[in-house]
Design a protein around this motif. Structure first.
Motif, PDB file in Angstrom:
ATOM      1  N   LYS A 282       1.155  -1.397  -0.323  1.00 34.42           N
ATOM      2  CA  LYS A 282       0.216  -0.208  -0.720  1.00 34.42           C
ATOM      3  C   LYS A 282       0.796   1.161  -0.057  1.00 34.42           C
ATOM      4  CE  LYS A 282      -3.394   2.550   2.549  1.00 34.42           C
ATOM      5  NZ  LYS A 282      -2.620   3.802   2.065  1.00 34.42           N
ATOM      6  N   ASP A 285       2.044   1.400  -3.318  1.00 38.42           N
ATOM      7  CA  ASP A 285       1.504   2.689  -4.229  1.00 38.42           C
ATOM      8  C   ASP A 285       1.028   3.845  -4.529  1.00 38.42           C
ATOM      9  OD1 ASP A 285       0.873  -0.138  -5.784  1.00 38.42           O
ATOM     10  OD2 ASP A 285      -1.225  -0.887  -4.408  1.00 38.42           O
ATOM     11  N   ASP A 286       0.699   4.200  -3.111  1.00 41.36           N
ATOM     12  CA  ASP A 286      -0.046   5.153  -2.895  1.00 41.36           C
ATOM     13  C   ASP A 286       1.339   6.555  -1.851  1.00 41.36           C
ATOM     14  OD1 ASP A 286      -0.277   4.808  -0.140  1.00 41.36           O
ATOM     15  OD2 ASP A 286      -2.698   5.080  -0.475  1.00 41.36           O
ATOM     16  N   ARG A 328       6.087  -5.204  -7.476  1.00 42.94           N
ATOM     17  CA  ARG A 328       5.855  -3.738  -6.892  1.00 42.94           C
ATOM     18  C   ARG A 328       7.207  -3.769  -7.181  1.00 42.94           C
ATOM     19  NH1 ARG A 328       5.282   0.526  -8.045  1.00 42.94           N
ATOM     20  NH2 ARG A 328       3.527   1.923  -6.944  1.00 42.94           N
TER      21      ARG A 328
END
Ligand SMILES: Nc1ncnc2c1ncn2[C@@H]1O[C@H](COP(=O)(O)OP(=O)(O)OP(=O)(O)O)[C@@H](O)[C@H]1O
Ligand SMILES: [Mg+2]
Length: 476
Positions: A282, A285-286, A328
Motif C-alpha cells: 500500500k 502504491d500511494d 511492485r
C-alpha cells in the motif's frame, strides 16, 4: 483522370526545388556548363571554396572567365569540353594556403552528343580537417575503455568517501551493474536486489543510495529477518502514544519516516510476514502510511530497495510472498552474480584482501603463485564475505614467510576442505592437520576479536558452530 496543368507544374516545381536544394547544400562546389561552355548553374559552395559568386558567373562562358583571368586556361571544365573525358586537376586555392581538387565530368544525351559538363570542386584543406576530425573521433573511441576505467575509479573513490571502503569492480558483470545504477540516477524506482549470500546485495543497496541524488539524505537499513515479527511493524511504521501494550508513552517515529527523502533498505524481504507485505504494498502504491494507533495518513518520499537471497518465485508459489508486492518491488531487479561467475573480481579480491590484511596485521608474507591460483579458482559459496574472511585468516594464522598451497588447508573450514585438501598429502593427514590447526584458529580468532560473534564472523562460521567448537577445545 489525367493530371491537370496545375498539378503538373506543382510537381515540376517540387522536383526543381529538390534539385536546387541538393546542389546548394552540397559541401562541394558544383558548376554545370552546356556543351558550349556556358555556365548554367553554379552552387553556393563555389564562393566559399574558390571565391566565385554564383550569380556573377551564371550565364557567362568558361572562355569569358579564362579571358578575364578568373580561371586559368587549363581549367578542367575547359579541358573536359574539348577532350570529352573526365578531367581532374589540383590547383592552389586563391589564398594560396591550400589546394583545390577540381573534377569535370562530361554528360552525353541519348544520342551520344555532349550535353553538359559537371564540375566538382573541393578544398583539400577542408577534407584534411574532416579527416583529422574523423581520426580524432576514432582515437577517442579507442581511448574509451581507458576513459571508462578512469570514470569507474572516480565512482569507486567517490563511494569510498561515503564509507564504502572496500569496493572491487573489475569484472565486466560488476562494471555493468555499476553502469546500470548510474544510468538510472534521477528516476524514481524501487529496486529488488537478488543474489546468493555474500555477493554484495547490502553493499550495492548502499551504492544505489550514494550514487543517487538522495545521497545526502538518510539511508535506513532494516533487516526484516533480524527483528521479531511482532516488532517489525512498529519499527517500520512507528506508533502513537499508548497504541499497544508495552509501547512507549511518547510513541515512536518509524524507520519509514526516518527515511523520508532518502532510502529504506528492506533486507531479506522474503522473510517479511504477509500482513506486513500488504502494508508495504500500500505504501509503495500511494506513498502514504499510518502510524500504529493513528488514523492520520502521512505522505513520504522514500526510495525502497529490497533484497533477498531467497527465490521469491518459489515463495510466491508457496504462498508466503505476495505476487503483487513482488511485481511492485521488481520495477528494477539487480541480480548480483555469484563470485564464481565473476572471475576477474575474484582475482582482484584475492590480491586486494591479501595486501590489505598483510598491511593491517603487519605481516611480511608472500603468497605463492600456486596458492593464489588455487584461491582464485575456489568457487566460494559464501562469495565475497568468504573470500575476504579466508584471506584474513590466511594472513593472520600462517607464519610464512611464504604462503603456499599446503598452508591453505590449515585455514579452511569444513566446506572449503575438499578443494584445498586436494593438494595435501592425503586425506587422513589433512584431517590431522585440520584438527590441530582448528583449535589454534579458533583460539586466535577468539583472542583477536574478543567475542564469539565477531570471531565467528571473521572465520565465516555461524556463531553457534564457533561456540560449540570453542567449547570442545576448552577455549571458552
Ligand atoms: N565488490 C565488492 N568489493 C569489495 N567488497 C565487497 C564487494 N561485494 C561485497 N563485498 C563485501 O562482502 C561482504 C558481504 O557483502 P554483503 O553483506 O553486501 O552481501 P549480501 O549479498 O548482502 O549478503 P547476505 O545475503 O548474507 O546479506 C561485505 O563485507 C561487503 O562489504
Ligand atoms: Mg545483506
Amino acid at each position: 483522370m489525367e493530371e491537370g496543368t496545375e498539378e503538373l507544374l506543382a510537381r515540376l516545381h517540387e522536383k526543381d526545388e529538390l534539385i536546387s536544394c541538393i546542389l546548394d547544400l552540397s559541401h562541394d562546389g558544383i558548376v554545370v556548363t552546356d556543351s558550349d561552355g556556358k555556365i548554367l548553374y553554379a552552387g553556393k559552395a563555389m564562393e566559399r571554396i574558390v571565391g566565385l559568386i554564383p550569380n556573377k558567373i551564371v550565364g557567362k562562358t568558361i572562355e569569358d572567365l579564362v579571358r578575364v583571368g578568373i580561371i586559368p586556361d587549363d581549367a578542367v571544365p575547359y579541358r573536359a569540353l574539348s577532350s570529352k573525358k573526365q578531367e581532374s586537376t589540383l590547383l592552389k586555392s586563391r589564398n594560396q594556403k591550400s589546394f583545390v581538387l577540381s573534377t569535370s565530368t562530361p554528360y552525353f544525351d541519348a544520342n551520344g552528343k555532349l550535353k553538359y559538363v559537371i564540375t566538382n570542386v573541393r578544398n583539400i584543406a577542408e577534407l584534411e580537417a574532416m579527416r583529422t576530425e574523423v581520426e580524432a573521433k576514432d582515437t577517442y573511441a579507442s581511448k574509451l575503455p581507458e576513459l571508462a576505467e578512469i570514470y569507474r575509479s572516480k565512482v569507486v573513490s567517490d563511494l569510498k568517501q561515503h564509507g564504502i571502503k572496500d569496493l572491487i569492480v573489475k569484472d565486466k558483470k560488476t562494471v555493468e551493474i555499476i553502469e546500470l545504477i548510474i544510468s538510472l540516477v534521477g528516476f524514481k524506482l524501487n529496486y529488488l536486489i537478488t543474489g546468493e549470500t555474500g555477493t554484495g546485495k547490502s553493499l550495492f543497496a548502499k551504492i544505489i543510495h550514494h550514487l543517487s541524488d538522495r545521497k545526502n539524505e538518510s539511508f535506513v537499513d532494516l533487516n526484516c529477518s533480524a527483528i521479531p515479527i511482532n516488532l517489525l511493524e512498529s519499527e517500520l511504521f512507528g506508533y502513537n502514544e499508548g497504541s499497544f501494550t508495552g509501547a512507549s508513552k511518547r510513541g515512536q517515529v518509524g524507520l519509514l519516516e526516518i527515511a523520508d527523502k532518502g532510502t529504506i533498505f528492506l533486507d531479506e524481504i522474503g522473510t517479511m510476514p504477509l500482513e506486513l507485505q500488504s502494508k508495504i504494498l500500500k505504501f509503495l502504491d500511494d506513498k502514504t502510511f499510518k502510524r500504529l494507533g493513528s488514523s492520520k495518513p502521512i505522505e513520504l518520499d522514500v526510495q525502497v530497495i529490497a533484497a533477498t537471497n531467497a527465490n521469491l518465485n518459489e515463495a510466491i508459489e508457496a504462498g508466503t510472498f505476495r505476487k503483487d508486492l513482488f511485481f511492485r518491488l521488481n520495477e528494477l531487479t539487480i541480480e548480483i552474480p555469484p563470485l564464481r561467475e565473476r572471475p576477474a573480481d575474484a582475482a582482484e579480491m584475492v590480491d586486494y584482501f591479501w595486501d590489505k590484511y598483510t598491511q593491517e596485521f603487519h605481516k611480511e608474507l608472500t603468497l605463492s603463485e600456486g596458492a593464489r591460483t588455487k584461491l582464485i579458482n575456489y568457487p566460494f559459496p559464501g562469495n565475497v564475505r568468504e573470500i575476504r574472511n579466508i584471506l584474513k585468516r590466511l594472513v593472520l594464522l600462517t607464519k610464512g614467510p611464504s604462503v603456499d598451497i599446503k598452508d591453505l588447508g590449515k585455514v579452511t573450514n569444513d566446506h572449503q576442505a575438499d578443494h584445498f585438501a586436494a593438494d595435501a598429502a592425503d586425506a587422513s593427514e589433512f584431517k590431522t592437520v585440520m584438527g590441530s590447526f582448528e583449535k589454534d584458529i579458533i583460539k586466535k580468532a577468539y583472542e583477536t576479536h574478543g567475542s564469539t560473534y565477531a570471531a565467528a564472523e571473521a572465520l565465516g562460521m555461524n556463531q553457534s558452530t564457533f561456540f560449540r567448537r570453542a567449547k570442545k577445545y576448552g577455549i571458552i
